[in-house]
Motif scaffolding. Structure first.
Motif, PDB file in Angstrom:
ATOM      1  N   ARG A  42       0.847  -1.183  -0.015  1.00  0.00           N
ATOM      2  CA  ARG A  42      -0.166   0.050  -0.126  1.00  0.00           C
ATOM      3  C   ARG A  42       0.799   1.262   0.107  1.00  0.00           C
ATOM      4  NH1 ARG A  42      -4.441  -0.864   4.713  1.00  0.00           N
ATOM      5  NH2 ARG A  42      -3.013  -1.949   5.755  1.00  0.00           N
ATOM      6  N   ARG A 325      -9.521   5.204   4.078  1.00  0.00           N
ATOM      7  CA  ARG A 325      -9.128   4.115   3.314  1.00  0.00           C
ATOM      8  C   ARG A 325      -9.256   4.406   1.952  1.00  0.00           C
ATOM      9  NH1 ARG A 325      -9.029  -0.647   6.119  1.00  0.00           N
ATOM     10  NH2 ARG A 325      -9.783  -0.839   8.144  1.00  0.00           N
ATOM     11  N   ALA A 326      -8.434   3.734   1.050  1.00  0.00           N
ATOM     12  CA  ALA A 326      -8.459   4.071  -0.387  1.00  0.00           C
ATOM     13  C   ALA A 326      -8.833   2.973  -1.031  1.00  0.00           C
ATOM     14  CB  ALA A 326      -6.846   4.825  -0.756  1.00  0.00           C
ATOM     15  N   LYS A 327      -9.306   3.233  -2.223  1.00  0.00           N
ATOM     16  CA  LYS A 327      -9.463   2.125  -3.305  1.00  0.00           C
ATOM     17  C   LYS A 327      -9.210   2.460  -4.486  1.00  0.00           C
ATOM     18  CE  LYS A 327     -13.095  -0.962  -4.833  1.00  0.00           C
ATOM     19  NZ  LYS A 327     -14.767  -1.102  -4.560  1.00  0.00           N
ATOM     20  N   SER A 329      -9.009   1.957  -8.597  1.00  0.00           N
ATOM     21  CA  SER A 329      -9.945   1.793  -9.794  1.00  0.00           C
ATOM     22  C   SER A 329      -9.170   2.108 -11.105  1.00  0.00           C
ATOM     23  CB  SER A 329     -11.252   1.668 -10.012  1.00  0.00           C
ATOM     24  OG  SER A 329     -12.056   1.691 -11.155  1.00  0.00           O
ATOM     25  N   LEU A 333      -8.637   6.826  -8.024  1.00  0.00           N
ATOM     26  CA  LEU A 333      -8.394   6.741  -6.350  1.00  0.00           C
ATOM     27  C   LEU A 333      -9.462   7.201  -5.600  1.00  0.00           C
ATOM     28  CD1 LEU A 333      -6.339   5.005  -4.410  1.00  0.00           C
ATOM     29  CD2 LEU A 333      -5.628   7.464  -3.675  1.00  0.00           C
ATOM     30  N   GLU A 334     -10.237   6.319  -5.227  1.00  0.00           N
ATOM     31  CA  GLU A 334     -11.332   7.042  -4.141  1.00  0.00           C
ATOM     32  C   GLU A 334     -10.902   6.876  -2.633  1.00  0.00           C
ATOM     33  OE1 GLU A 334     -15.679   6.075  -4.969  1.00  0.00           O
ATOM     34  OE2 GLU A 334     -15.342   4.998  -3.222  1.00  0.00           O
ATOM     35  N   THR A 336     -12.084   7.131   1.277  1.00  0.00           N
ATOM     36  CA  THR A 336     -13.218   7.435   2.059  1.00  0.00           C
ATOM     37  C   THR A 336     -12.760   7.745   3.385  1.00  0.00           C
ATOM     38  OG1 THR A 336     -14.460   5.555   0.783  1.00  0.00           O
ATOM     39  CG2 THR A 336     -15.301   6.186   2.901  1.00  0.00           C
TER      40      THR A 336
END
Length: 374
Positions: A42, A325-327, A329, A333-334, A336
């Motif tokens: 990460r 937190r990061a997600k 795609s 990057l999103e 939250t």
């Protein structure tokens, strides 16, 4: 004995950790004196650097000035490569009780092995040095060293469905054997460090004391028990054999704690922590062992420090004000954010700016920040 308030302590630590962004060279960051923990996969180490430099162009993973290895508590940390050989004797336990504490073994387990606890560690280090002469995955290295060590140093592993060298023993012995970790490699891969230093013959007590002093400088005021929690030993060993001299004694929230005497003035008059940072999981600031001081609410502590899958921490105006937190795609990057309390619009705007930095470090072109209810 001076009395200091919790807000003073937090403001002092924020400054000691370089979170005011006074410099841009990661090698000069004070947190590298102790090491920056890596939470694999990460980019957490690079995010910790970016939180302190404001730059996405600086990466510990790609910088040859740094070495990644299992060091404090057997966890992977980045250290300055030039200082790594000198760190090894400071990682070697000062006595057998210290070795047992760091291994997490009971005395009966060492007795079953038929050798003193420190000799167990040295035996594993010698075997690892012989087994790993080039880059090897952790699994391959474990299998190779298991064939060399006495049977009493191996354990049945339910997850692997195999018998292999005790996990923590391998982690503590690897740096002593002159082995580092390949940054970014998956699975974890061990590699001999250049110029492979000798296995320490004895503990470097002044060096280990220096590690405790560094903990007190970054995370102080603190107690011997808290410093012991960081290095992986016991309060009795740290207080009795590794406690630095020239410390200032202060009272924080009704308890006695210490920090280097030359930092007392900075503790009493720290700069205002008027900043917003997105700290990654495992960030040095979050490594303090007095978690109740950082986050007084027990439920919030449980949100931030989990057994697995810790979130990042939102630091705003001197307080840990939420988690994130990061997600990813593709190139997007999103992030939250889950704030612990309502945040002013000005703070939210600064979080959005920090999110741009996180995305840049992680190599994403676009970023979106999600807030509760959005």
């Amino acid at each position: 004995m001076p009395d200091v308030q919790r807000a003073q302590v937090l403001a002092y630590r924020i400054a000691a950790h370089g979170l005011h962004r006074a410099g841009t060279d990661p090698a000069a960051l004070a947190v590298l004196d102790l090491g920056v923990q890596d939470v694999g996969g990460r980019a957490t180490a690079s995010l910790a650097v970016a939180a302190r430099t404001g730059s996405a162009a600086l990466s510990l993973e790609d910088d040859e000035r740094f070495t990644l290895a299992w060091t404090h508590r057997g966890a992977p940390h980045y250290h300055r490569a030039s200082e790594f050989p000198g760190l090894l004797p400071a990682l070697f336990p000062v006595d057998d009780a210290d070795a047992l504490a760091r291994l997490g073994w009971r005395p009966a387990e060492a007795e079953a092995a038929g050798m003193p606890a420190r000799e167990i560690l040295l035996t594993a280090a010698r075997s690892l040095r012989k087994a790993v002469g080039h880059a090897m995955t952790k699994g391959a290295a474990s299998a190779a060293v298991t064939r060399l060590v006495p049977d009493a140093l191996s354990r049945w592993c339910r997850g692997c469905q195999a018998t292999h060298i005790h996990e923590q023993l391998m982690r503590l012995a690897a740096p002593l054997a002159g082995l580092a970790l390949v940054p970014g490699a998956s699975p974890a891969t061990l590699v001999p460090v250049p110029g492979r230093p000798r296995i320490p013959a004895e503990a470097d007590v002044p060096g280990a004391t220096g590690t405790v002093q560094c903990y007190l400088r970054l995370h102080g005021p603190a107690t011997a028990g808290e410093a012991a929690g960081f290095v992986g030993s016991t309060r009795a060993i740290v207080a009795g054999q590794l406690w630095p001299g020239d410390l200032a004694e202060v009272r924080v929230e009704g308890r006695t704690a210490h920090l280097p005497a030359d930092r007392l003035a900075e503790l009493e008059h720290p700069p205002e922590p008027d900043l917003v940072r997105l700290l990654p999981p495992g960030d040095p600031y979050l490594q303090a062992r007095d978690r109740a001081l950082l986050v007084p609410e027990k439920a919030r502590q449980q949100e931030l420090w989990r057994v697995l899958g810790n979130p990042g921490a939102l630091l705003a105006d001197g307080e840990i004000a939420g988690t994130w937190r990061a997600k990813a795609s593709g190139r997007r990057l999103e992030i939250t954010v889950d704030p612990f309390r309502p945040l002013p619009r000005s703070v939210r705007a600064r979080v959005e700016a920090e999110a741009e930095l996180v995305a840049a470090v992680r190599g994403q072109d676009k970023v979106a920040v999600r807030w509760p209810g959005s």
